[in-house]
Scaffold this motif. Structure first.
Motif, short mmCIF file in Angstrom:
data_model
loop_
_atom_site.label_atom_id
_atom_site.label_comp_id
_atom_site.label_asym_id
_atom_site.label_seq_id
_atom_site.Cartn_x
_atom_site.Cartn_y
_atom_site.Cartn_z
N ASP A 223 54.12 25.50 52.94
CA ASP A 223 54.61 24.17 52.59
C ASP A 223 55.74 24.27 51.57
O ASP A 223 55.52 24.78 50.45
CB ASP A 223 53.45 23.34 52.03
N PRO A 224 56.95 23.80 51.88
CA PRO A 224 58.04 23.88 50.89
C PRO A 224 57.78 23.13 49.61
O PRO A 224 58.35 23.45 48.56
CB PRO A 224 59.24 23.28 51.65
N GLU A 225 56.95 22.10 49.66
CA GLU A 225 56.69 21.33 48.45
C GLU A 225 56.03 22.18 47.37
O GLU A 225 56.12 21.88 46.18
CB GLU A 225 55.78 20.14 48.79
N LYS A 226 55.33 23.31 47.79
CA LYS A 226 54.63 24.17 46.82
C LYS A 226 55.56 25.24 46.23
O LYS A 226 55.17 25.89 45.27
CB LYS A 226 53.43 24.84 47.50
N TRP A 227 56.73 25.45 46.82
CA TRP A 227 57.60 26.55 46.38
C TRP A 227 58.04 26.39 44.93
O TRP A 227 58.28 27.38 44.24
CB TRP A 227 58.84 26.63 47.28
N PHE A 228 58.19 25.16 44.50
CA PHE A 228 58.68 24.92 43.13
C PHE A 228 57.54 24.57 42.17
O PHE A 228 57.80 24.10 41.05
CB PHE A 228 59.71 23.78 43.17
N ASP A 229 56.23 24.81 42.61
CA ASP A 229 55.12 24.49 41.71
C ASP A 229 55.03 25.45 40.54
O ASP A 229 54.49 25.11 39.48
CB ASP A 229 53.80 24.52 42.51
N VAL A 230 55.51 26.69 40.70
CA VAL A 230 55.52 27.66 39.61
C VAL A 230 56.92 27.68 39.02
O VAL A 230 57.90 27.94 39.73
CB VAL A 230 55.11 29.06 40.12
N GLU A 231 57.02 27.43 37.74
CA GLU A 231 58.34 27.33 37.11
C GLU A 231 59.03 28.68 37.05
O GLU A 231 60.24 28.76 37.25
CB GLU A 231 58.20 26.74 35.71
N ASN A 232 58.24 29.78 36.78
CA ASN A 232 58.82 31.12 36.66
C ASN A 232 58.09 32.03 37.64
O ASN A 232 57.12 32.71 37.28
CB ASN A 232 58.70 31.62 35.22
N TYR A 233 58.55 32.04 38.89
CA TYR A 233 57.86 32.85 39.91
C TYR A 233 58.07 34.34 39.66
O TYR A 233 57.24 35.17 40.07
CB TYR A 233 58.31 32.45 41.31
N VAL A 234 59.14 34.76 39.01
CA VAL A 234 59.39 36.17 38.72
C VAL A 234 58.33 36.71 37.76
O VAL A 234 57.78 37.82 37.94
CB VAL A 234 60.81 36.37 38.15
N LYS A 235 58.00 35.93 36.76
CA LYS A 235 56.96 36.34 35.80
C LYS A 235 55.61 36.47 36.48
O LYS A 235 54.85 37.43 36.26
CB LYS A 235 56.91 35.33 34.66
N LEU A 236 55.27 35.49 37.34
CA LEU A 236 54.00 35.54 38.06
C LEU A 236 53.91 36.80 38.92
O LEU A 236 52.88 37.51 38.92
CB LEU A 236 53.86 34.29 38.92
N LEU A 237 54.96 37.13 39.64
CA LEU A 237 54.95 38.29 40.54
C LEU A 237 54.82 39.59 39.79
O LEU A 237 53.95 40.43 40.09
CB LEU A 237 56.23 38.25 41.39
N THR A 238 55.64 39.82 38.79
CA THR A 238 55.67 41.13 38.11
C THR A 238 54.40 41.39 37.31
O THR A 238 53.84 42.50 37.34
CB THR A 238 56.91 41.20 37.19
N GLN A 239 53.94 40.38 36.61
CA GLN A 239 52.73 40.61 35.79
C GLN A 239 51.51 40.86 36.66
O GLN A 239 50.67 41.73 36.35
CB GLN A 239 52.51 39.41 34.87
N HIS A 240 51.38 40.13 37.75
CA HIS A 240 50.21 40.32 38.61
C HIS A 240 50.24 41.69 39.28
O HIS A 240 49.22 42.41 39.30
CB HIS A 240 50.18 39.21 39.67
N LEU A 241 51.39 42.11 39.82
CA LEU A 241 51.46 43.39 40.53
C LEU A 241 51.40 44.57 39.57
O LEU A 241 50.95 45.66 39.97
CB LEU A 241 52.72 43.44 41.38
N ARG A 242 51.82 44.43 38.35
CA ARG A 242 51.66 45.52 37.38
C ARG A 242 50.17 45.84 37.21
O ARG A 242 49.77 47.02 37.16
CB ARG A 242 52.25 45.11 36.03
N SER A 243 49.38 44.79 37.13
CA SER A 243 47.94 45.00 36.95
C SER A 243 47.31 45.66 38.18
O SER A 243 46.50 46.58 38.06
CB SER A 243 47.26 43.65 36.67
N VAL A 244 47.72 45.21 39.37
CA VAL A 244 47.16 45.76 40.61
C VAL A 244 47.53 47.22 40.77
O VAL A 244 46.69 48.08 41.10
CB VAL A 244 47.63 44.93 41.81
N ILE A 245 48.76 47.57 40.54
CA ILE A 245 49.22 48.95 40.72
C ILE A 245 48.59 49.87 39.68
O ILE A 245 48.16 51.00 39.99
CB ILE A 245 50.77 49.01 40.64
N ASN A 246 48.50 49.42 38.45
CA ASN A 246 47.90 50.26 37.39
C ASN A 246 46.43 50.57 37.71
O ASN A 246 45.94 51.68 37.48
CB ASN A 246 48.03 49.54 36.06
N ASN A 247 45.73 49.60 38.25
CA ASN A 247 44.32 49.80 38.60
C ASN A 247 44.18 50.83 39.73
O ASN A 247 43.26 51.67 39.71
CB ASN A 247 43.71 48.46 39.01
N ALA A 248 45.08 50.80 40.69
CA ALA A 248 44.98 51.74 41.82
C ALA A 248 45.33 53.16 41.38
O ALA A 248 44.68 54.13 41.80
CB ALA A 248 45.90 51.28 42.94
#
Length: 876
Positions: free
Chosen positions: A583-608
């Motif tokens: 849904d395009p209406e949800k694309w702008f629900d996160v103000e800083n999508y770059v921060k969400l992506l990098t912080q979440h994947l840092r945690s996932v990769i470090n755990n693996a």
């Protein structure tokens, strides 16, 4: 000085004082003792006294000036036929000076009379005469005449010379019209022509009254006494200058304006020849008296103010103060009228439509209600200036830099427009006219694409010479932003392929638009703005603001540091490939999508990676990271990727750019072990390459040898073939030459045989002829011998007794006759026989003389023959 010299000087001075005046000449002489100025009219001669002084009359200063005799002598003024003479200060009894010397005459000073030619006469002292040609008028010319003496004009009205045409006098327009082709009402015709006189109705001849003589009604005019023709300009003093004035000739689509002394205007449309009334003057613009009608069409119009009540062609009443907007739909050609005044904005008379292409729009302000609407293209927008105004939207520089990132031109333009709104004490928008006026001051600006033409200026306008009202812009129109053509329209957002924007209205409504697409913003709409983390690794230290979201093929780079199971820290440089789905209406629900992506994947990769040893991870770092982020692939399907449900962000691929061990010792050991393996591998590979090279070299050498032998064999074959071909060619040539020479030999033999046969035939013919000739000579000789034997012996004795001379005479008389009958003397054989018979006799010399033979030569000849005979050698 002797007496003779004094007499000569007195004689010269006396001659210098002689006044000699020829025919049709006159001179003024001042008597210094009495102050009287006399007139001397030629032919006349006189000697001036010592108190007499020649003078001339200065017309400008109105005084007499002393001068030389030659300067004082003047010619009679001559008015030719068709001209007239204006005489100032005429004599009271209408007398003119007579031949000889005359005194002063009483003059009627201050008066002047018009005298029609042909005429000539001398002048009294104090008189001024000007000769003026009669006034020829074309159909587009006219004269302006003035009554300077009401009494004289009334009395001499019928003295005017007017021709031709069929008109009457209109007292209202002061037009003179004549019914006869040539009317001369003078008392006497100078050329003794009989001309019918007729009373001409008199107009108002009050002193100072001006009349118009039109060329459409009068082709020739000479004014009577009391009326003068005014020159075209007041400063004309030269008689050669024209008194004829040009009327204004109007073509179709042309008009002129005449202003009367009472302030009223008269508009005249073409085609016409316009003659002004004496109280009217032409209104001029750029030295032109005529103007073009204003051409209108459906996309142009005029803003008109009614300045006087009137009723139009449709019997519709218009009141003072009413305003009209006339377009080409109402009237294609507009001629101004006295009741109209054109309202101008910034000097522009005609209002033109604004072209709005497809995908663009303009903001239009309703001056009555204040509502701003968006007019979309494609259309030609012609706003009604009585209630509509095109306005431009002004963006705050900060907003402009986000909406149009990297567009310095748009930023500078909005800064300039912001300064205009502040000077007008307005907010957020500026009128089209204010923008155009500001463009004039910035026409030399360095802003690309920013010039007068961009804002619709520089459009040529027809010159309008009627009443006009200039208005100032006292309101602020809507804001607008444009790049070149875009500056004159509504705010236009070009969304590129793979991008999306969020549009938010002031009413709370929102919508997402995905490119490629161009969006025209309503006046109350704006773009949603995001703040994104930047740097490597990504952090919130420096955020960037943007209104554009990359929804396909988006790339986010990051650097993360992880720790392995054996406590070795590793720095990883990653690049995530991102799409936004759902849904395009949800694309702008996160103000800083770059921060969400990098912080979440840092945690996932470090755990693996925490579960892997350094050697295991270092050997398979890319696979481990891709499996962790994208999921494990079973070989038949693609990796599922990583989906963020918060905003529909989907990571469909990840690139491992580098893996670096932060501990240098461990990194060195791993690198050394890998280098040894690589070195051995490279050594084996080098030897394999050498083997392959030797094989290839030998193979190439063998192929070269085979090719060279093949080339030599082919060379031998070609040499043998060329030799055989040369031998065969030479043999053929020799055979042809031999055959040709055999033919020539046979031909030569045939020719020789033919020539031999021909020679034998000629020899045979010649022999036959010789035989016939010998036989003929023999027969003739025998005949001669027989004749000579017939001569009697008594003849010989007689010839002896007679002298040689007598014998010769007898032989000359008889021998030719006898010999002629036998042909004795016609050939050589007969003559020789005759001479041999008389040889040694007295007759030999006589006959030889008779036949013209030299005996000595003959003897020599005979001796030679004898010798030849004796010496002849037999031929074998």
């Amino acid at each position: 000085m002797d007496e003779f010299e004094r007499d000569r000087l007195r004689s010269g001075l006396a001659r210098d004082r002689d006044l000699i005046i020829a025919q049709n000449q006159f001179a003024f002489v001042l008597d210094k003792t009495k102050g009287i100025i006399g007139v001397c009219v030629g032919p006349f001669k006189t000697s001036l006294a010592g108190t007499d002084q020649p003078v001339r009359y200065d017309d400008e200063k109105r005084e007499f000036v002393e001068c030389d005799i030659q300067v004082a002598i003047k010619q009679f003024p001559v008015a030719k036929d068709g001209s007239y003479l204006v005489l100032e200060n005429p004599a009271r009894e209408d007398k003119h000076p007579k031949q000889g010397s005359s005194g002063m005459e009483e003059l009627d000073y201050g008066r002047k009379v018009n005298i029609r030619g042909p005429i000539t006469f001398p002048l009294w002292a104090g008189q001024i005469a000007k000769v003026i040609p009669g006034h020829d008028l074309k159909s587009n010319e006219y004269l302006l005449v003035r009554v300077y003496n009401e009494e004289e004009a009334t009395k001499n009205w019928n003295e005017a010379v007017i021709k031709p045409s069929n008109v009457t006098i209109n007292k209202e327009d002061i037009e003179i019209k004549v019914e006869n082709k040539d009317i001369n009402t003078s008392e006497e015709d100078k050329e003794n022509k009989s001309i019918k006189e007729k009373e001409i109705p008199k107009p108002d001849l009050t002193t100072g009254k001006q009349l118009t003589i039109k060329g459409t009604e009068v082709s020739f005019y000479i004014p009577p006494t009391g009326i003068e023709v005014l020159p075209e300009r007041d400063d004309i003093k030269n008689l050669n200058d024209s008194f004829v004035r040009k009327a204004v000739t109007l073509e179709r689509l042309e008009y002129c304006i005449l202003l009367d002394e009472d302030g009223n205007k008269r508009y005249v449309r073409g085609p016409a020849v316009v003659f002004p009334k004496p109280t009217e003057t032409f209104i001029t613009e750029n030295n032109s008296k005529k103007f073009r009608a204003i051409e209108l069409n459906e996309i142009s119009g005029l803003y008109i103010k009614i300045i006087a009540d009137y009723k139009d062609e449709d019997e519709k009443d218009h009141k003072v103060g009413e305003e009209l907007f006339i377009t080409g739909k109402d009237r294609m050609i507009y001629y101004p009228r006295p009741e109209h005044a054109i309202i101008k904005y910034d000097g522009q008379e005609k209002h033109h439509s604004v072209a709005i292409p497809a995908g663009e729009a303009r903001y239009v302000l309703n001056r009555i209600s204040g509502e701003i609407v968006l007019k979309r293209g494609p259309t030609m927008l012609l706003p009604d200036p009585r209630k509509e105004v095109i306005v431009r939207r002004v963006l705050d520089p900060k907003i402009a830099s986000i909406w149009f990132p990297g567009n310095d031109e748009a930023l500078e333009y909005n800064k300039m427009m912001m300064s205009v709104t502040r000077s007008k004490r307005a907010d957020e928008f500026v009128t089209e006219h204010d923008a155009m006026r500001n463009a004039r001051s910035l026409s030399g600006s360095t802003i690309p694409g920013y010039n007068i033409t961009t804002f619709g200026l520089g459009i040529s306008q027809e010159k309008f010479a009627g009443d006009a009202i200039d208005r100032k812009t006292t309101f602020t129109p809507p804001r607008m932003i444009t790049l070149d053509t875009k500056y004159s329209g509504a705010v236009s957002i070009d969304i590129w392929t793979g991008y999306a924007i969020l549009i938010i209205g002031k009413g709370g409504n929102r919508r997402v638009v995905v490119g490629p697409k161009t969006v025209l913003l309503e006046y109350d709409e704006s773009l949603g703005i995001m703040e994104l983390s930047t740097g490597k690794p990504k952090s919130d230290d420096r955020l960037i603001k943007t209104a554009y979201l990359r929804v396909t093929n988006n790339k986010v780079s990051d650097i993360t540091t992880v720790e392995t199971r054996d406590l070795v820290k590793v720095e990883i440089r990653l690049s995530y490939l991102v799409n936004f789905v759902g849904d395009p209406e949800k694309w702008f629900d996160v103000e800083n999508y770059v921060k969400l992506l990098t912080q979440h994947l840092r945690s996932v990769i470090n755990n693996a990676i925490k579960k892997k040893g350094i050697e295991e991870f270092y050997d398979s770092s890319t696979d481990i990271i891709r499996d962790t982020v994208l999921g494990i692939s079973n070989g038949t399907t693609e990796r599922p990727g990583h989906l963020f449900k918060e905003n529909g962000m989907h990571i469909y691929d990840v690139e491992v750019l580098s893996v670096r061990i932060t501990d240098d010792t461990i990194a060195t050991s791993l690198v050394k072990a890998q280098r040894d393996v690589v070195s051995q591998t490279l050594d084996l590979a080098a030897k394999r390459r050498d083997l392959e090279a030797v094989k290839e070299k030998e193979k190439i050498t063998q192929e070269i040898a085979i090719i060279r032998n093949t080339t030599k064999i082919e060379d031998f074959r070609l040499t043998i073939k060329e030799t055989e071909e040369g031998f065969n060619a030479r043999k053929s040539k020799l055979d042809a030459d031999l055959k040709e020479k055999s033919i020539d030999i046979e031909i030569n033999k045939a020719k020789l045989e033919k020539e031999k046969n021909s020679a034998d035939q000629e020899l045979e013919i010649y022999t036959s002829k010789q035989k016939l000739e010998l036989e003929r000579i023999k027969e003739e000789t025998e005949k001669v011998v027989s004749i000579l034997k017939a001569i009697q012996p008594e003849l010989i004795a007689t010839m002896k007794t007679m002298g040689n001379q007598e014998l010769a005479k007898v032989l000359a008389q008889n021998l030719p006759k006898a010999a002629g009958s036998f042909g004795l003397l016609t050939n050589k054989g007969g003559i020789d026989s005759l001479m041999s018979m008389v040889k040694g006799t007295p007759l030999e010399d006589g006959i030889a003389a008779l036949l013209g033979i030299d005996n000595n030569k003959q003897e020599n000849k005979d001796n030679n023959k004898k010798e030849n005979k004796d010496n002849k050698v037999p031929i074998k």
